[in-house]
Design a protein around this motif. Structure first.
Motif, PDB file in Angstrom:
ATOM      1  N   LYS A   1       0.833  -1.213   0.000  1.00  0.00           N
ATOM      2  CA  LYS A   1       0.000   0.000   0.000  1.00  0.00           C
ATOM      3  C   LYS A   1       0.865   1.260   0.000  1.00  0.00           C
ATOM      4  O   LYS A   1       0.427   2.326   0.430  1.00  0.00           O
ATOM      5  N   ILE A   2       2.121   1.093  -0.423  1.00  0.00           N
ATOM      6  CA  ILE A   2       3.012   2.258  -0.532  1.00  0.00           C
ATOM      7  C   ILE A   2       3.437   2.349  -2.001  1.00  0.00           C
ATOM      8  O   ILE A   2       4.163   1.468  -2.479  1.00  0.00           O
ATOM      9  N   PRO A   3       2.997   3.377  -2.737  1.00  0.00           N
ATOM     10  CA  PRO A   3       3.405   3.449  -4.142  1.00  0.00           C
ATOM     11  C   PRO A   3       4.922   3.606  -4.253  1.00  0.00           C
ATOM     12  O   PRO A   3       5.504   4.457  -3.579  1.00  0.00           O
ATOM     13  N   GLY A   4       5.537   2.752  -5.069  1.00  0.00           N
ATOM     14  CA  GLY A   4       6.990   2.831  -5.244  1.00  0.00           C
ATOM     15  C   GLY A   4       7.380   4.128  -5.917  1.00  0.00           C
ATOM     16  O   GLY A   4       8.490   4.607  -5.760  1.00  0.00           O
ATOM     17  N   ALA A   5       6.450   4.693  -6.697  1.00  0.00           N
ATOM     18  CA  ALA A   5       6.695   5.951  -7.399  1.00  0.00           C
ATOM     19  C   ALA A   5       5.381   6.719  -7.459  1.00  0.00           C
ATOM     20  O   ALA A   5       4.307   6.111  -7.362  1.00  0.00           O
ATOM     21  N   PRO A   6       5.429   8.046  -7.664  1.00  0.00           N
ATOM     22  CA  PRO A   6       4.169   8.800  -7.750  1.00  0.00           C
ATOM     23  C   PRO A   6       3.244   8.269  -8.841  1.00  0.00           C
ATOM     24  O   PRO A   6       2.032   8.344  -8.725  1.00  0.00           O
ATOM     25  N   ALA A   7       3.854   7.690  -9.916  1.00  0.00           N
ATOM     26  CA  ALA A   7       3.048   7.171 -11.030  1.00  0.00           C
ATOM     27  C   ALA A   7       2.142   6.019 -10.599  1.00  0.00           C
ATOM     28  O   ALA A   7       1.187   5.681 -11.300  1.00  0.00           O
ATOM     29  N   ASN A   8       2.425   5.402  -9.461  1.00  0.00           N
ATOM     30  CA  ASN A   8       1.655   4.225  -9.031  1.00  0.00           C
ATOM     31  C   ASN A   8       0.604   4.542  -7.962  1.00  0.00           C
ATOM     32  O   ASN A   8       0.042   3.613  -7.372  1.00  0.00           O
ATOM     33  N   ILE A   9       0.352   5.817  -7.731  1.00  0.00           N
ATOM     34  CA  ILE A   9      -0.624   6.184  -6.690  1.00  0.00           C
ATOM     35  C   ILE A   9      -1.997   5.564  -7.001  1.00  0.00           C
ATOM     36  O   ILE A   9      -2.649   4.993  -6.130  1.00  0.00           O
ATOM     37  N   ALA A  10      -2.400   5.672  -8.280  1.00  0.00           N
ATOM     38  CA  ALA A  10      -3.726   5.148  -8.653  1.00  0.00           C
ATOM     39  C   ALA A  10      -3.784   3.620  -8.525  1.00  0.00           C
ATOM     40  O   ALA A  10      -4.871   3.060  -8.308  1.00  0.00           O
ATOM     41  N   THR A  11      -2.644   2.958  -8.656  1.00  0.00           N
ATOM     42  CA  THR A  11      -2.606   1.494  -8.576  1.00  0.00           C
ATOM     43  C   THR A  11      -2.942   1.008  -7.164  1.00  0.00           C
ATOM     44  O   THR A  11      -3.503  -0.077  -6.993  1.00  0.00           O
ATOM     45  N   VAL A  12      -2.586   1.820  -6.171  1.00  0.00           N
ATOM     46  CA  VAL A  12      -2.840   1.435  -4.773  1.00  0.00           C
ATOM     47  C   VAL A  12      -4.340   1.241  -4.533  1.00  0.00           C
ATOM     48  O   VAL A  12      -4.744   0.310  -3.827  1.00  0.00           O
ATOM     49  N   ILE A  13      -5.143   2.108  -5.142  1.00  0.00           N
ATOM     50  CA  ILE A  13      -6.581   2.167  -4.831  1.00  0.00           C
ATOM     51  C   ILE A  13      -7.263   0.805  -4.976  1.00  0.00           C
ATOM     52  O   ILE A  13      -8.058   0.406  -4.121  1.00  0.00           O
ATOM     53  N   ASP A  14      -6.940   0.086  -6.056  1.00  0.00           N
ATOM     54  CA  ASP A  14      -7.539  -1.238  -6.228  1.00  0.00           C
ATOM     55  C   ASP A  14      -6.550  -2.383  -6.062  1.00  0.00           C
ATOM     56  O   ASP A  14      -6.958  -3.516  -5.784  1.00  0.00           O
ATOM     57  N   GLY A  15      -5.252  -2.081  -6.209  1.00  0.00           N
ATOM     58  CA  GLY A  15      -4.230  -3.122  -6.094  1.00  0.00           C
ATOM     59  C   GLY A  15      -4.138  -3.675  -4.682  1.00  0.00           C
ATOM     60  O   GLY A  15      -4.113  -4.897  -4.480  1.00  0.00           O
ATOM     61  N   TYR A  16      -4.112  -2.788  -3.705  1.00  0.00           N
ATOM     62  CA  TYR A  16      -3.973  -3.240  -2.316  1.00  0.00           C
ATOM     63  C   TYR A  16      -5.207  -4.026  -1.852  1.00  0.00           C
ATOM     64  O   TYR A  16      -5.061  -5.114  -1.273  1.00  0.00           O
ATOM     65  N   PRO A  17      -6.440  -3.543  -2.122  1.00  0.00           N
ATOM     66  CA  PRO A  17      -7.611  -4.357  -1.739  1.00  0.00           C
ATOM     67  C   PRO A  17      -7.623  -5.741  -2.393  1.00  0.00           C
ATOM     68  O   PRO A  17      -8.039  -6.715  -1.783  1.00  0.00           O
ATOM     69  N   MET A  18      -7.112  -5.821  -3.642  1.00  0.00           N
ATOM     70  CA  MET A  18      -7.043  -7.132  -4.303  1.00  0.00           C
ATOM     71  C   MET A  18      -6.085  -8.050  -3.554  1.00  0.00           C
ATOM     72  O   MET A  18      -6.380  -9.229  -3.321  1.00  0.00           O
ATOM     73  N   ALA A  19      -4.927  -7.501  -3.158  1.00  0.00           N
ATOM     74  CA  ALA A  19      -3.940  -8.292  -2.411  1.00  0.00           C
ATOM     75  C   ALA A  19      -4.518  -8.727  -1.065  1.00  0.00           C
ATOM     76  O   ALA A  19      -4.296  -9.850  -0.616  1.00  0.00           O
TER      77      ALA A  19
END
Lengths: 146, 494
Positions: free
Chosen positions: B79-97
């Motif tokens: 739940k920590i974006p590796g880069a600013p470009a991945n902020i949007a990925t957290v929103i659904d990526g972390y709940p999926m994990a």
């Protein structure tokens, strides 16, 4: 913990602009200094705008800086600037590595941990040595053997 | 189809080795929270100094591509974006994990990054030569305004306040004037002999991007996020599902491509805008934020589709499409390559090999990304104090290695520490860096324009006449007004 007010930053920016403008306008050769003079004029204008907006928007933002937490690394940076060339890069950066690891380790520290940091530090600095001295052939300032 | 002539150049043993190392290294660096693509590329530039221009650019390009994709690993697993470009990925990526679907989420992430990335590079391949030919029409006045446009655009998009952004850009332009004047040879602002050579671009890049990050890491609290077990999931199944989400892929890739072409915008905006778009047009809006694969697919295809197009204005006009591209501009300049049509005539072999390598890097990113994401969890666990110490030491050695000059290290540490304090109040590094990089271009063209203008109706008339000058000036004003409007909107939202 120190608090810095937005106004302090605005004043810093204004002083910086004024100093750079003095340096640009006070120098000789108008032709060579034409571009810096244009830039510093713009900087003066922008710093003035920052001051106006600070009061107009009543921006009393205050930022805290955890200076007690940052002081070890800031002292290390100053230490390196003044001694890096004389103590040698490998020696002085090893001190930086160990000090950062020791001071910023969040749990309880003991001699066992210190020895562990020393081991990690030695491995890391050996990698750096091989990378820069052997692969990239960079001759950095040295002290005694390294 | 000129690019095909140089395609085989990518497949030499050395180039493939560099691509592989760059991709794996980039994925691991991207996965490490706090190591942004911009910082990774800035830290690597000194290492490319001893390589040929071709090899150096291949390395930087591979790292740029891989760090953007690698940032999704920590976004999904920590739940920590590796880069600013991945902020949007957290929103659904972390709940999926969280739901036990972390492998599946990572599959979608790398497959869609690959598809978006390939589309972006194809845009780069086909758009760049056209724009480079157009750039031939540019005279000194146009080039001066183009340099100013680069600074105003990045100042308006990468700063919390347009005034602070413009001020940062002006500081960069002023810093670039330190040293000898290019036309008259007069020594300027050399208060100490260490500044006689001017401010070294690499020292500024490394200092402004790496040191504030180190200080932030050490100032902040250590985060111990949850880690998830990786479930077994068939890659083929993931691939089939990913391809079936064609709408999310198109929305992400098209949005990323368009945003990449806009100078200064970057992956963060691409990811967030495409996420918002797919959510808006989706039939199952309520699933977003709870682990909807479309959210990951759109965000990741967008942030990688942005990479190629962000290099279009960079290679043709010298205006970077993202902060990382701004750093890459520094990489081009230290290898003696200047943006413009020369890149596609005199240096065609180097340029096309670099662009082709970006296309190959997408395939490598897909292959290694899928297999390395399991290994990356060990990198993500690296404690902050080790990371901060390692970055500081790499920054010191890397900066010194460029010119063997201790003064560069002092400048790097001074600029970096100052930037850390200024960043607390909304000043950002990207406009300063761009000011330092574009400063000499702006000043040289301004002086040339002045010499021409002195024989005509004066400098003001020369700089403001003609449709091209007026168009670029209008774009400068639009970028400033856009930034001001953004500031106003943010304040109203508060």
């Amino acid at each position: 913990m120190i608090e810095i007010k937005n106004l302090a930053i605005v004043i810093f920016v204004m002083i910086l602009s004024i100093l750079l403008a003095i340096a640009s306008f006070g120098a000789g050769s108008p032709q060579a200094y034409l571009f810096p003079r244009i830039i510093t004029s713009i900087m003066l204008l922008l710093s003035l705008l920052l001051l106006v907006f600070h009061f107009y928007e009543k921006n009393y933002q205050t930022e805290t800086i955890n200076i007690s937490k940052l002081s070890p690394i800031l002292i290390l940076i100053i230490f390196f600037i003044f001694t890096g060339e004389y103590l040698g890069f490998y020696f002085s950066t090893s001190i930086i590595f160990l000090t950062v690891c020791y001071f910023y380790f969040p749990q309880k520290k003991d001699i066992k941990k210190l020895l562990f940091f020393l081991l990690i530090g030695t491995c890391f600095m050996t990698t750096i040595y091989f990378l820069f001295s052997f692969l990239l052939k960079v001759q950095v300032p040295r002290f005694f053997l390294f | 189809m000129e690019f095909l002539n140089y395609f085989s150049n990518v497949f030499t043993f050395t180039n493939i080795l560099i691509l592989t190392l760059g991709t794996i290294g980039g994925l691991l660096m991207g996965a490490a929270p706090g190591l942004s693509p911009t910082m990774a590329v800035a830290l690597l530039i000194p290492f490319t100094f001893r390589m040929t221009a071709e090899q150096g650019l291949i390395m930087l390009g591979a790292v740029y591509t891989a760090t953007v994709a690698g940032g999704a690993i920590s976004a999904i697993l920590l739940k920590i974006p590796g880069a600013p470009a991945n902020i949007a990925t957290v929103i659904d990526g972390y709940p999926m994990a969280k739901k036990g679907r972390s492998t599946e989420a990572l599959h979608y992430c790398f497959i869609s990054s690959f598809i978006g990335g390939v589309i972006g590079i194809l845009v780069l391949i086909f758009f760049t030569p056209v724009l480079a030919d157009f750039a031939l029409k540019f005279g000194p006045s146009h080039m001066f305004w183009i340099a100013i446009l680069g600074v105003t655009v990045i100042a308006s998009l990468d700063s919390k306040s347009i005034i602070k952004g413009l001020f940062s850009g002006a500081i960069g332009l002023w810093l670039a004037t330190i040293g000898y004047d290019a036309i008259l040879g007069v020594e300027r602002f050399v208060f100490n002999p260490i500044f006689s050579g001017g401010i070294n671009i690499i020292a500024a890049l490394v200092g402004l991007f790496a040191i504030p990050q180190v200080l932030s890491m050490l100032e902040g609290k250590q985060s111990q996020a949850d880690q998830f077990q990786m479930e077994k999931k068939s890659l083929l199944e993931s691939f089939k599902y990913n391809i079936s989400r064609i709408k999310a892929l198109i929305v992400g890739s098209v949005t990323g491509t368009i945003i990449g072409l806009i100078p200064g915008a970057g992956g963060q905006i691409a990811g967030l805008v495409s996420y918002a778009q797919i959510k808006k047009t989706s039939t199952n809006k309520e699933n977003f934020g709870k682990g909807e694969p479309d959210g990951i697919i759109a965000a990741e295809s967008a942030n990688n589709a942005m990479v190629g197009p962000s290099l279009v204005p960079l290679l043709t006009l010298g205006i970077p499409g993202s902060p990382t591209a701004a750093v890459l501009l520094g990489g081009l300049l230290i290898h003696g390559l200047f943006p413009g049509s020369n890149l596609f005539t005199v240096y065609a072999e180097t340029t096309w090999t670099f662009i082709n390598s970006l296309l190959v890097a997408q395939f490598m990113m897909l292959i290694f990304g899928l297999y390395i994401s399991g290994l990356a969890k060990y990198v993500m666990k690296t404690p902050t104090h080790y990371m901060a110490a390692a970055i500081t030491i790499l920054a010191i050695f890397g900066t010194y290695s460029v010119q063997h000059n201790f003064a560069d290290v002092i400048v790097m540490l001074f600029l970096g520490t100052t930037m850390f304090f200024l960043s607390k109040f909304g000043f950002t590094a990207a406009p300063i860096v761009l000011g330092i990089i574009l400063g000499p271009i702006a000043e040289t063209n301004f002086n040339q324009a002045k010499i021409i203008a002195d024989t005509q109706n004066g400098i003001f008339d020369y700089l403001t006449s003609g449709p091209l000058n007026l168009t670029i000036i209008a774009l400068c004003l639009i970028s400033i007004l856009y930034g001001a409007y953004g500031d106003k909107a943010k304040k109203e939202k508060k």
